[in-house]
Design a protein around this motif. Structure first.
Motif, PDB file in Angstrom:
ATOM      1  N   ARG A  47       0.828  -1.217   0.000  1.00 30.14           N
ATOM      2  CA  ARG A  47       0.000   0.000   0.000  1.00 30.14           C
ATOM      3  C   ARG A  47       0.859   1.263   0.000  1.00 30.14           C
ATOM      4  NH1 ARG A  47      -5.008  -1.617  -0.022  1.00 30.14           N
ATOM      5  NH2 ARG A  47      -5.695  -3.429   1.137  1.00 30.14           N
ATOM      6  N   HIS A  48       2.042   1.182   0.594  1.00 28.27           N
ATOM      7  CA  HIS A  48       2.959   2.324   0.568  1.00 28.27           C
ATOM      8  C   HIS A  48       3.523   2.520  -0.847  1.00 28.27           C
ATOM      9  CE1 HIS A  48       5.894   5.236   1.922  1.00 28.27           C
ATOM     10  NE2 HIS A  48       6.842   4.541   1.303  1.00 28.27           N
ATOM     11  N   GLN A  49       3.827   1.409  -1.515  1.00 27.10           N
ATOM     12  CA  GLN A  49       4.366   1.471  -2.878  1.00 27.10           C
ATOM     13  C   GLN A  49       3.321   1.934  -3.892  1.00 27.10           C
ATOM     14  OE1 GLN A  49       7.565   0.932  -3.834  1.00 27.10           O
ATOM     15  NE2 GLN A  49       8.071   0.715  -1.670  1.00 27.10           N
ATOM     16  N   ALA A  50       2.062   1.582  -3.644  1.00 31.83           N
ATOM     17  CA  ALA A  50       0.982   1.946  -4.575  1.00 31.83           C
ATOM     18  C   ALA A  50      -0.214   2.467  -3.774  1.00 31.83           C
ATOM     19  CB  ALA A  50       0.580   0.740  -5.405  1.00 31.83           C
ATOM     20  N   PRO A  51      -0.157   3.700  -3.323  1.00 29.79           N
ATOM     21  CA  PRO A  51      -1.224   4.228  -2.470  1.00 29.79           C
ATOM     22  C   PRO A  51      -2.589   4.326  -3.154  1.00 29.79           C
ATOM     23  CG  PRO A  51       0.400   5.937  -2.967  1.00 29.79           C
ATOM     24  CD  PRO A  51       0.903   4.669  -3.561  1.00 29.79           C
ATOM     25  N   SER A  52      -2.634   4.276  -4.468  1.00 27.90           N
ATOM     26  CA  SER A  52      -3.911   4.391  -5.174  1.00 27.90           C
ATOM     27  C   SER A  52      -4.658   3.059  -5.263  1.00 27.90           C
ATOM     28  CB  SER A  52      -3.692   4.935  -6.581  1.00 27.90           C
ATOM     29  OG  SER A  52      -2.893   4.031  -7.327  1.00 27.90           O
ATOM     30  N   ILE A  53      -4.054   1.981  -4.821  1.00 33.32           N
ATOM     31  CA  ILE A  53      -4.697   0.670  -4.931  1.00 33.32           C
ATOM     32  C   ILE A  53      -5.904   0.603  -3.995  1.00 33.32           C
ATOM     33  CG2 ILE A  53      -3.375  -0.615  -3.201  1.00 33.32           C
ATOM     34  CD1 ILE A  53      -3.202  -2.810  -5.394  1.00 33.32           C
ATOM     35  N   THR A  54      -7.005   0.053  -4.500  1.00 27.96           N
ATOM     36  CA  THR A  54      -8.244  -0.012  -3.726  1.00 27.96           C
ATOM     37  C   THR A  54      -8.623  -1.435  -3.338  1.00 27.96           C
ATOM     38  OG1 THR A  54      -9.566  -0.118  -5.740  1.00 27.96           O
ATOM     39  CG2 THR A  54      -9.147   2.079  -4.806  1.00 27.96           C
ATOM     40  N   ALA A  55      -7.790  -2.411  -3.643  1.00 24.64           N
ATOM     41  CA  ALA A  55      -8.095  -3.810  -3.347  1.00 24.64           C
ATOM     42  C   ALA A  55      -8.106  -4.039  -1.842  1.00 24.64           C
ATOM     43  CB  ALA A  55      -7.072  -4.721  -4.009  1.00 24.64           C
ATOM     44  N   SER A  56      -8.926  -4.987  -1.417  1.00 22.78           N
ATOM     45  CA  SER A  56      -8.973  -5.347  -0.002  1.00 22.78           C
ATOM     46  C   SER A  56      -7.726  -6.157   0.365  1.00 22.78           C
ATOM     47  CB  SER A  56     -10.221  -6.181   0.281  1.00 22.78           C
ATOM     48  OG  SER A  56     -10.099  -7.465  -0.309  1.00 22.78           O
ATOM     49  N   ASP A  57      -7.508  -6.342   1.652  1.00 21.22           N
ATOM     50  CA  ASP A  57      -6.378  -7.141   2.105  1.00 21.22           C
ATOM     51  C   ASP A  57      -6.476  -8.572   1.575  1.00 21.22           C
ATOM     52  OD1 ASP A  57      -5.431  -4.949   3.455  1.00 21.22           O
ATOM     53  OD2 ASP A  57      -5.956  -5.675   5.455  1.00 21.22           O
ATOM     54  N   LEU A  58      -7.683  -9.113   1.554  1.00 21.96           N
ATOM     55  CA  LEU A  58      -7.876 -10.478   1.064  1.00 21.96           C
ATOM     56  C   LEU A  58      -7.557 -10.569  -0.426  1.00 21.96           C
ATOM     57  CD1 LEU A  58      -8.697 -13.270   2.064  1.00 21.96           C
ATOM     58  CD2 LEU A  58     -11.052 -12.694   1.560  1.00 21.96           C
ATOM     59  N   GLU A  59      -7.956  -9.588  -1.195  1.00 15.73           N
ATOM     60  CA  GLU A  59      -7.651  -9.585  -2.633  1.00 15.73           C
ATOM     61  C   GLU A  59      -6.153  -9.451  -2.867  1.00 15.73           C
ATOM     62  OE1 GLU A  59     -11.794  -7.604  -4.275  1.00 15.73           O
ATOM     63  OE2 GLU A  59     -10.180  -6.299  -3.581  1.00 15.73           O
ATOM     64  N   LEU A  60      -5.484  -8.633  -2.073  1.00 12.82           N
ATOM     65  CA  LEU A  60      -4.030  -8.493  -2.207  1.00 12.82           C
ATOM     66  C   LEU A  60      -3.334  -9.794  -1.832  1.00 12.82           C
ATOM     67  CD1 LEU A  60      -3.320  -4.899  -0.874  1.00 12.82           C
ATOM     68  CD2 LEU A  60      -3.098  -5.734  -3.212  1.00 12.82           C
ATOM     69  N   ALA A  61      -3.807 -10.443  -0.779  1.00  9.58           N
ATOM     70  CA  ALA A  61      -3.204 -11.718  -0.371  1.00  9.58           C
ATOM     71  C   ALA A  61      -3.370 -12.764  -1.462  1.00  9.58           C
ATOM     72  CB  ALA A  61      -3.817 -12.187   0.939  1.00  9.58           C
ATOM     73  N   ARG A  62      -4.538 -12.799  -2.085  1.00 10.12           N
ATOM     74  CA  ARG A  62      -4.758 -13.739  -3.200  1.00 10.12           C
ATOM     75  C   ARG A  62      -3.835 -13.422  -4.358  1.00 10.12           C
ATOM     76  NH1 ARG A  62     -10.950 -13.258  -2.430  1.00 10.12           N
ATOM     77  NH2 ARG A  62     -11.382 -15.093  -1.178  1.00 10.12           N
ATOM     78  N   ALA A  63      -3.660 -12.155  -4.640  1.00  9.08           N
ATOM     79  CA  ALA A  63      -2.776 -11.750  -5.728  1.00  9.08           C
ATOM     80  C   ALA A  63      -1.327 -12.126  -5.420  1.00  9.08           C
ATOM     81  CB  ALA A  63      -2.885 -10.254  -5.975  1.00  9.08           C
ATOM     82  N   MET A  64      -0.939 -12.050  -4.156  1.00 12.09           N
ATOM     83  CA  MET A  64       0.418 -12.447  -3.771  1.00 12.09           C
ATOM     84  C   MET A  64       0.631 -13.941  -4.034  1.00 12.09           C
ATOM     85  SD  MET A  64       0.725 -10.346  -0.174  1.00 12.09           S
ATOM     86  CE  MET A  64       2.171 -11.244   0.377  1.00 12.09           C
ATOM     87  N   LEU A  65      -0.423 -14.712  -3.888  1.00 10.52           N
ATOM     88  CA  LEU A  65      -0.326 -16.165  -4.093  1.00 10.52           C
ATOM     89  C   LEU A  65      -0.468 -16.560  -5.558  1.00 10.52           C
ATOM     90  CD1 LEU A  65      -2.485 -17.305  -1.080  1.00 10.52           C
ATOM     91  CD2 LEU A  65       0.006 -17.366  -1.251  1.00 10.52           C
ATOM     92  N   ALA A  66      -1.043 -15.692  -6.374  1.00 16.76           N
ATOM     93  CA  ALA A  66      -1.284 -15.991  -7.788  1.00 16.76           C
ATOM     94  C   ALA A  66      -0.061 -15.674  -8.605  1.00 16.76           C
ATOM     95  CB  ALA A  66      -2.481 -15.199  -8.292  1.00 16.76           C
ATOM     96  N   ARG A  67       1.006 -16.296  -8.307  1.00 20.39           N
ATOM     97  CA  ARG A  67       2.293 -16.032  -8.951  1.00 20.39           C
ATOM     98  C   ARG A  67       2.621 -17.060  -9.970  1.00 20.39           C
ATOM     99  NH1 ARG A  67       8.097 -15.255  -6.119  1.00 20.39           N
ATOM    100  NH2 ARG A  67       9.090 -16.644  -7.514  1.00 20.39           N
TER     101      ARG A  67
END
Length: 105
Positions: A85-105
């Motif tokens: 969130r510090h690197q991309a302050p404009s991101i609106t995704a929830s914590d759960l969506e970000l966690a899923r994205a971290m796993l979708a590698r």
């Protein structure tokens, strides 16, 4: 009289079941498309962060967080989410969506 009531009740139940099923499908399709767009957007961000040690170290915590539907938060995941969130302050995704994205590698 009882037979007529039984036929009427059965007909209404069948019609309601059909309406609910089509409504459920439309809702599921809408939510799926929305989630896919969010995941694609967050995947772009996290793919640039996948080399980041902080994000890599948080993958186990992210998996636990996703598996528990957001109930179990680890310290490494919290740090990674704050970093993202510090690197991309404009991101609106929830914590759960970000966690899923971290796993979708």
């Amino acid at each position: 009289m009882f037979r007529l009531l039984l036929i009427l009740t059965t007909s209404v139940t069948l019609l309601a079941g059909t309406a609910s099923a089509s409504s459920f499908i439309a809702t599921t399709d809408t939510l799926g498309a929305s989630l896919m767009n969010t995941v694609e957007g967050t995947s772009d961000l996290t793919s640039s962060l996948n080399d980041d040690k902080l994000v890599l170290d948080a993958r186990d915590d992210a998996a636990r967080f996703v598996a528990s539907a957001g109930e179990q938060r680890g310290a490494r995941l919290q740090a990674a989410l704050a970093h993202i969130r510090h690197q991309a302050p404009s991101i609106t995704a929830s914590d759960l969506e970000l966690a899923r994205a971290m796993l979708a590698r």
